[in-house]
Design a protein around this motif. Structure first.
Motif, short mmCIF file in Angstrom:
data_model
loop_
_atom_site.label_atom_id
_atom_site.label_comp_id
_atom_site.label_asym_id
_atom_site.label_seq_id
_atom_site.Cartn_x
_atom_site.Cartn_y
_atom_site.Cartn_z
N GLU A 1 -88.90 12.14 -20.61
CA GLU A 1 -90.30 11.86 -20.26
C GLU A 1 -90.55 10.38 -19.94
O GLU A 1 -91.49 10.07 -19.21
CB GLU A 1 -91.23 12.29 -21.40
CG GLU A 1 -91.45 13.79 -21.45
CD GLU A 1 -92.45 14.16 -22.53
OE1 GLU A 1 -93.55 14.62 -22.19
OE2 GLU A 1 -92.10 13.95 -23.71
N LEU A 2 -89.74 9.49 -20.45
CA LEU A 2 -89.87 8.08 -20.09
C LEU A 2 -89.82 7.88 -18.58
O LEU A 2 -90.41 6.95 -18.03
CB LEU A 2 -88.75 7.25 -20.71
CG LEU A 2 -88.90 6.81 -22.15
CD1 LEU A 2 -87.61 6.15 -22.64
CD2 LEU A 2 -90.08 5.86 -22.31
N PHE A 3 -89.10 8.76 -17.89
CA PHE A 3 -88.90 8.63 -16.46
C PHE A 3 -89.69 9.63 -15.63
O PHE A 3 -89.74 9.49 -14.41
CB PHE A 3 -87.41 8.77 -16.12
CG PHE A 3 -86.52 7.96 -17.02
CD1 PHE A 3 -86.73 6.60 -17.17
CD2 PHE A 3 -85.48 8.54 -17.71
CE1 PHE A 3 -85.92 5.83 -18.00
CE2 PHE A 3 -84.66 7.80 -18.54
CZ PHE A 3 -84.88 6.43 -18.68
N THR A 4 -90.28 10.63 -16.27
CA THR A 4 -90.93 11.70 -15.50
C THR A 4 -92.41 11.89 -15.80
O THR A 4 -93.07 12.65 -15.10
CB THR A 4 -90.22 13.05 -15.76
OG1 THR A 4 -90.33 13.37 -17.15
CG2 THR A 4 -88.76 13.00 -15.33
N SER A 5 -92.94 11.24 -16.81
CA SER A 5 -94.32 11.53 -17.22
C SER A 5 -95.14 10.25 -17.37
O SER A 5 -94.91 9.44 -18.26
CB SER A 5 -94.31 12.28 -18.56
OG SER A 5 -95.61 12.42 -19.08
N TYR A 6 -96.13 10.10 -16.48
CA TYR A 6 -97.06 8.98 -16.63
C TYR A 6 -97.84 9.10 -17.94
O TYR A 6 -98.10 8.11 -18.61
CB TYR A 6 -98.06 8.94 -15.47
CG TYR A 6 -97.49 8.46 -14.17
CD1 TYR A 6 -96.84 7.24 -14.09
CD2 TYR A 6 -97.63 9.21 -13.02
CE1 TYR A 6 -96.32 6.78 -12.89
CE2 TYR A 6 -97.13 8.76 -11.81
CZ TYR A 6 -96.47 7.55 -11.75
OH TYR A 6 -95.98 7.10 -10.58
#
Length: 154
Positions: A43-48
């Motif tokens: 999620e660090l890379f896929t979720s604002y």
């Protein structure tokens, strides 16, 4: 006729020789393609939402492994195209975050050259530092590579 883009042979370098690459901007598309292809769907890379709610980062965070890959993409064509034989190892430090929209470049220094006893090749280590457009150090790595020697020395 001179061949353009051919890399350096190990004899062209000496310990202490320094280089600086051109730049490369990291895009949102780069990040999403990389996490999709690598399966690194953290999620660090896929979720604002996750970044906003659970971190103090502002913007789309780029994985360190992507930054490393892009840094190598800057270094290899400008230094060891056709002369690099093998990437053997490195230690890697992520010194700071990199985000979509950042522009990186690499500054390197040759730290070790060990000619092989046979085969017209050498082990060459560099210390590579990756900087963003603000001059912040974002990554440091020290690849050890096997490199070719000049053909006339075979």
């Amino acid at each position: 006729m001179q061949l353009l883009g051919h890399g350096f042979y190990y004899q062209d370098w000496s310990v202490g020789w320094k280089f600086k690459t051109l730049t490369r901007s990291i895009t949102e598309t780069d990040i999403m393609n990389f996490v999709g292809v690598s399966g690194m769907t953290e999620e660090l890379f896929t979720s604002y939402w996750y970044l906003e709610e659970h971190t103090n980062f502002e913007g789309r965070l780029a994985p360190g492994s992507l930054v490393f890959a892009l840094a190598e993409g800057l270094v290899i064509p400008s230094t060891i195209a056709r002369t690099g034989l093998a990437f053997l190892n490195c230690s890697l430090n992520v010194d700071g975050p990199t985000f979509a929209g950042d522009t990186i470049h690499v500054e390197g220094e040759v730290t070790e050259i060990k000619p092989a006893k046979k085969g017209n090749r050498a082990l060459v280590r560099t210390l590579n530092k990756v900087y963003n457009q603000k001059g912040d150090l974002v990554q440091t790595y020290d690849p050890l590579r096997m490199m070719r020697g000049r053909p006339e020395e075979d």
